[in-house]
Design an enzyme around this catalytic site. Structure first.
Site, PDB file in Angstrom:
ATOM      1  N   CYS A 139       0.948  -1.176  -0.029  1.00 53.37           N
ATOM      2  CA  CYS A 139      -0.022  -0.127  -0.079  1.00 53.37           C
ATOM      3  C   CYS A 139       0.836   1.276   0.154  1.00 53.37           C
ATOM      4  O   CYS A 139       1.506   1.397  -0.911  1.00 53.37           O
ATOM      5  CB  CYS A 139      -0.990  -0.148   1.151  1.00 53.37           C
ATOM      6  N   HIS A 184      -3.499  -5.476   1.160  1.00 52.82           N
ATOM      7  CA  HIS A 184      -3.347  -5.525   2.525  1.00 52.82           C
ATOM      8  C   HIS A 184      -3.571  -7.117   2.722  1.00 52.82           C
ATOM      9  O   HIS A 184      -4.437  -7.623   2.320  1.00 52.82           O
ATOM     10  CB  HIS A 184      -4.154  -4.879   3.483  1.00 52.82           C
TER      11      HIS A 184
END
Length: 495
Positions: A337, A436
């Site tokens: 991310c 994630h």
């Protein structure tokens, strides 16, 4: 068929007394006893968030509690989420969607609070219609009397719900008598009558030595002590607050694969590394020490709530240069991310989505460029990692788009089930992704560890089965040390 139980709220004498963990324990206990429980926290402040099956955002603690309860997570379980973006400002997420940034003064002003109150009440009401019981969690201390009029999460929420409140206190930090008595006495009479029990948490030593203390607390406060729960070290439940990072390893080890997580100031979703922390083949440590980074076999750049601010800091303190040097000398570098964004050629924020910094050069390890955008992407995903046939799972929560530079080939790390592609793959020592939870998938971890076969003396383990075992251990621990018949009596009493 089980009776309907009143909602149960675990409130606290302060922050970090163990409310989230005790709430998870009761979610599992009620599930084991044949009920259909669900967690609820009206307002949560945390950088660790999670994507629901509907592609919306809630606090990670409520996702963990939902897992303990055996139900899918939903935004009604945490309708209001505050994600700090600086010391004074937080992004406000309402019913799973961001509605803007607020500083603390603006947020706690009375104007607009009643609209938020209506939203969290409606979320609770929807949840209570579907589950029995609702296990509620308070926030911080129940007796912040200066914020009483704007409180959405503690006693005012319990009163709306008709909840029975158990006050959780941490005896390990000292001052338990003052904190419990003071918390109860500072409540208004109409609030105080909702306090039905006291739970002493994190007790060390021989509980028999505290029997007189139990009697004193009951006499002082006029409510029973429903349990004294001992401190434990052998039960592992996902932690919510990054303050828990203070208990993690900070240096490289020996005899295992050294995996370093770069310690960012605005690090978010550190739960991405829970599986690696438990993997017997790995020594996981968190650091921004350049010497320790040079000892790592694998360097992981985590998510960030403020990518440009963290990038500026990494370049200023020499960590960025150390990561590049470590990679040049053979270390694997992977970004997740915000960490993926950091690894690119540049990060741009012309619309000031994050702050005042408009552009910074990245680490230059990946041939990609990131542009921050106001619309947040939140979704659960299924994907194939590289050319592996195994179906993996994870979730996305990010603001911004990352694209390959014009003169480089497309080289995705992940192939998503909906046909999209994610991330960038240079070679097995350099990659980035927006997903994630990617490191919760055994095939991904095995791929990362494979080049270090000479250090792999242990075998991997089943993380899902491990988590279920831990929820059951937690429930057994709490069940053993609370008066559960009394708690059930409280939750069915008509008075």
């Amino acid at each position: 068929m089980n009776k309907n139980l009143h909602p149960l709220m675990l409130a606290g004498t302060g922050s970090d007394v163990g409310k989230s963990i005790i709430a998870a324990a009761f979610c599992r206990i009620f599930l084991q006893d044949g009920y259909h429980p669900a967690p609820f926290k009206a307002q949560n402040m945390a950088l660790n968030s999670y994507a629901t099956p509907e592609g919306l955002e809630i606090g990670r603690a409520q996702a963990v509690q939902a897992e303990a309860a055996g139900v899918p997570c939903h935004t009604d379980m945490n309708p209001l989420l505050l994600k700090p973006s600086s010391d004074h400002t937080s992004q406000v997420v309402l019913n799973g969607r961001p509605i803007g940034n607020r500083n603390a003064y603006e947020y706690f002003r009375r104007e607009g609070r009643e609209e938020l109150r209506k939203e969290v009440h409606a979320a609770f009401d929807r949840l209570a219609a579907r589950y029995n019981p609702v296990v509620m969690e308070g926030a911080g201390s129940i007796s912040e009397i200066n914020l009483r009029d704007s409180d959405l999460v503690n006693l005012p929420m319990a009163m709306h719900a008709g909840a029975d409140v158990i006050l959780v206190a941490d005896i390990d930090r000292g001052g338990v008598f003052a904190s419990v008595y003071g918390s109860v006495m500072l409540l208004r009479p109409e609030e105080r009558k909702h306090i039905k029990g006291i739970l002493i948490n994190k007790f060390r030593g021989d509980i028999r030595l505290f029997e007189s203390g139990v009697k004193m607390l009951e006499d002082l406060c006029g409510v029973p002590v429903v349990g004294v729960v001992p401190y434990y070290k052998d039960i592992y439940i996902e932690e919510e607050d990054s303050v828990m990072l203070q208990t993690k390893n900070i240096r490289a080890g020996q005899g295992k694969v050294n995996v370093a997580v770069v310690l960012l100031r605005h690090l978010s979703n550190f739960t991405d590394f829970n599986v690696l922390e438990r993997d017997p083949r790995v020594h996981l440590f968190y650091t921004n020490n350049t010497d320790e980074l040079m000892k790592a076999d694998i360097i992981l750049l985590p998510g960030s709530k403020s990518t440009l601010s963290d990038l500026y800091e990494l370049r200023r303190n020499g960590v960025a240069q150390a990561i590049v040097r470590a990679h040049r000398e053979g270390a694997t570098v992977m970004g997740i991310c915000g960490g993926y964004q950091l690894m690119g050629r540049e990060v741009c924020d012309p619309d000031h989505v994050e702050g005042e910094i408009e552009r910074l050069p990245g680490l230059g390890l990946l041939p990609v460029s990131t542009r921050m955008q106001g619309e947040k992407v939140t979704r659960q995903v299924r994907f194939r990692f590289l050319e592996d046939s195994a179906v993996c799972e994870g979730y996305e929560i990010h603001m911004g788009t990352t694209t390959p530079l014009a003169d480089v080939p497309v080289s995705p790390l992940n192939h998503l089930a909906d046909g999209r592609e994610d991330g960038y793959f240079v070679d097995r020592t350099c990659m980035g992704t927006y997903v994630h939870g990617i490191l919760d998938n055994p095939s991904v971890i095995d791929y990362l560890l494979e080049p270090f076969a000479d250090k792999l003396k242990e075998t991997a383990f089943d993380y899902k089965a491990f988590k279920e075992e831990q929820y059951d251990k937690l429930a057994a621990h709490v069940r053993k040390h609370v008066d559960l018949p009394l708690i059930y009596q409280i939750l069915t009493d008509n008075d």
